[in-house]
Design a protein around this motif. Structure first.
Motif, PDB file in Angstrom:
ATOM      1  N   ASP A 294      36.576  30.853  39.733  1.00  0.00           N
ATOM      2  CA  ASP A 294      37.961  31.419  39.782  1.00  0.00           C
ATOM      3  C   ASP A 294      38.618  31.580  40.917  1.00  0.00           C
ATOM      4  OD1 ASP A 294      40.161  32.391  38.233  1.00  0.00           O
ATOM      5  OD2 ASP A 294      39.351  34.367  37.865  1.00  0.00           O
ATOM      6  N   PRO A 297      42.646  36.245  41.134  1.00  0.00           N
ATOM      7  CA  PRO A 297      41.742  36.171  39.883  1.00  0.00           C
ATOM      8  C   PRO A 297      42.118  36.388  38.814  1.00  0.00           C
ATOM      9  CG  PRO A 297      41.161  38.183  40.946  1.00  0.00           C
ATOM     10  CD  PRO A 297      42.493  37.550  41.678  1.00  0.00           C
ATOM     11  N   ARG A 300      38.944  37.623  34.469  1.00  0.00           N
ATOM     12  CA  ARG A 300      38.149  39.194  34.180  1.00  0.00           C
ATOM     13  C   ARG A 300      39.258  39.891  33.200  1.00  0.00           C
ATOM     14  NH1 ARG A 300      34.194  40.499  38.020  1.00  0.00           N
ATOM     15  NH2 ARG A 300      32.255  38.858  37.567  1.00  0.00           N
ATOM     16  N   ILE A 308      31.674  35.305  37.784  1.00  0.00           N
ATOM     17  CA  ILE A 308      32.746  34.655  38.145  1.00  0.00           C
ATOM     18  C   ILE A 308      31.977  34.190  39.818  1.00  0.00           C
ATOM     19  CG2 ILE A 308      34.771  34.858  39.680  1.00  0.00           C
ATOM     20  CD1 ILE A 308      35.125  34.639  36.770  1.00  0.00           C
ATOM     21  N   GLU A 310      33.882  32.777  43.070  1.00  0.00           N
ATOM     22  CA  GLU A 310      35.269  32.645  43.750  1.00  0.00           C
ATOM     23  C   GLU A 310      35.223  31.546  44.460  1.00  0.00           C
ATOM     24  OE1 GLU A 310      36.399  36.226  45.686  1.00  0.00           O
ATOM     25  OE2 GLU A 310      36.188  37.470  44.244  1.00  0.00           O
TER      26      GLU A 310
END
Length: 361
Positions: A294, A297, A300, A308, A310
């Motif tokens: 993600d 973001p 979520r 996740i 990042e």
């Protein structure tokens, strides 16, 4: 008595004519010579950073816009960097953020970003060849890199400045930025395995692109270490439509009801996979876990239990902008290169060549 053609006012009462700001306007306001102003706007290395900042702030304040035709006549350059993109890419995904980041990386320079699109049924060489042959940009940024990419071969043969978002077989020869998708695959499967998941479905990237092989390889190694089974979803990729991915997840669950983990590389693919899982009665975070990249973001907010990793697309875009400018300024210098490791991976924060983080290979 009114006049049909009144004479214009003269003397002190005359209204000044609004003129387009020029280099001379900036020179008069800053007290610098016109050649100095021109070189400052062109980011010449012999002009101090303080002078460049003074000139650029003045130019921005008065709304100065360089005459592209004049710049090209004087320098042979267009002051344009072109990002070549397919039209079928979902703008909600990483692409919009990448465009914004590249534009941010060019901000404050004399260069502008243009987008050169191509359609899914086009030859991907066409836009690249057109830019080079018409001289419509000084550098190109490419993404969706194939292991043996004809566009890369062409640009290297022509000696045309470029940078790629991703790596292929000839990546050592040119500027690039890449997210370490092998590390993502390993971390993703390892986290799912630690959560107790033993049959993991991978929605891989398109097989014609290098990062698909990196991701599958990393996921396979982690699955073997963890004693888990990795199933690479056949006939679908993370770049396919939401409907296609949802149907593929449903088909995989019907074929193998023991699947209890899903690994995907894009937010849209994650959302499509969730739709497929939930349509089969699976509960996120209870009898199945899903892990995705993600960058916003966002995921979520969609489903809180989603795991996740990042990906810093802003770092990618800003680096690619600098790398393209460096390739223009000094084609013979070592190319700027960076491989960005995901958080939690040894060496996270990037490794690569010139101005790319560490000096390690």
């Amino acid at each position: 008595m009114c006049r049909n053609n009144p004479e214009p006012p003269t003397g002190a009462a005359a209204t000044p004519v609004s003129r387009k700001p020029t280099l001379r306007t900036i020179a008069d306001l800053t007290g610098l010579a016109v050649p100095t102003v021109s070189r400052a706007l062109g980011d010449a290395p012999d002009i101090s950073a303080i002078t460049k900042l003074k000139v650029r702030q003045t130019a921005e304040r008065i709304g100065y816009v360089p005459n592209r035709a004049g710049v090209r006549l004087r320098t042979g350059r267009t002051n344009v960097v072109s990002l070549v993109l397919p039209t079928d890419h979902e703008m909600m995904d990483l692409t919009a953020r990448l465009i914004s980041a590249i534009a941010s990386g060019l901000r404050g320079t004399s260069y502008h970003l243009t987008i050169t699109p191509y359609f899914p049924d086009d030859d991907r060489m066409n836009p690249v060849r057109t830019i080079v042959e018409t001289g419509s940009a000084d550098a190109i940024i490419l993404n969706q890199i194939a292991p043996r990419d004809a566009r890369v071969d062409y640009l290297l043969d022509k000696g045309f400045p470029f940078a790629t978002h991703g790596r292929g077989e000839r990546s050592a020869e040119h500027a690039f930025f890449d997210f370490d998708n092998a590390a993502f695959g390993e971390l993703g499967v390892s986290r799912l395995a630690r959560a107790g998941r033993r049959r993991i479905l991978l929605i891989a990237p398109p097989r014609g692109e290098s990062y698909a092989h990196h991701m599958i390889g990393g996921a396979t190694r982690a699955a073997e270490r963890a004693g888990a089974a990795l199933i690479v979803a056949p006939g679908v990729s993370s770049d396919d439509s939401i409907g296609a991915i949802t149907s593929a997840v449903v088909a995989a669950l019907h074929h193998d009801p023991a699947i209890d983990g899903v690994l995907v590389g894009t937010p849209l693919a994650a959302m499509a996979a969730v739709a497929g899982l939930e349509s089969c009665g699976r509960s996120m975070g209870r009898d199945v876990d899903l892990l995705s990249k993600d960058a916003i973001p966002f995921l979520r907010l969609f489903r809180d239990p989603i795991l996740i990793i990042e990906e810093d697309v802003r770092k990618a875009g800003e680096f690619l902008a600098r790398a393209a400018l460096a390739a223009i300024a000094d084609p013979d210098a070592p190319p700027m290169q960076m491989i960005d490791a995901p958080p939690g991976w040894p060496g996270a924060g990037g490794r690569g060549g010139r101005d790319g983080g560490d000096d390690s290979a």
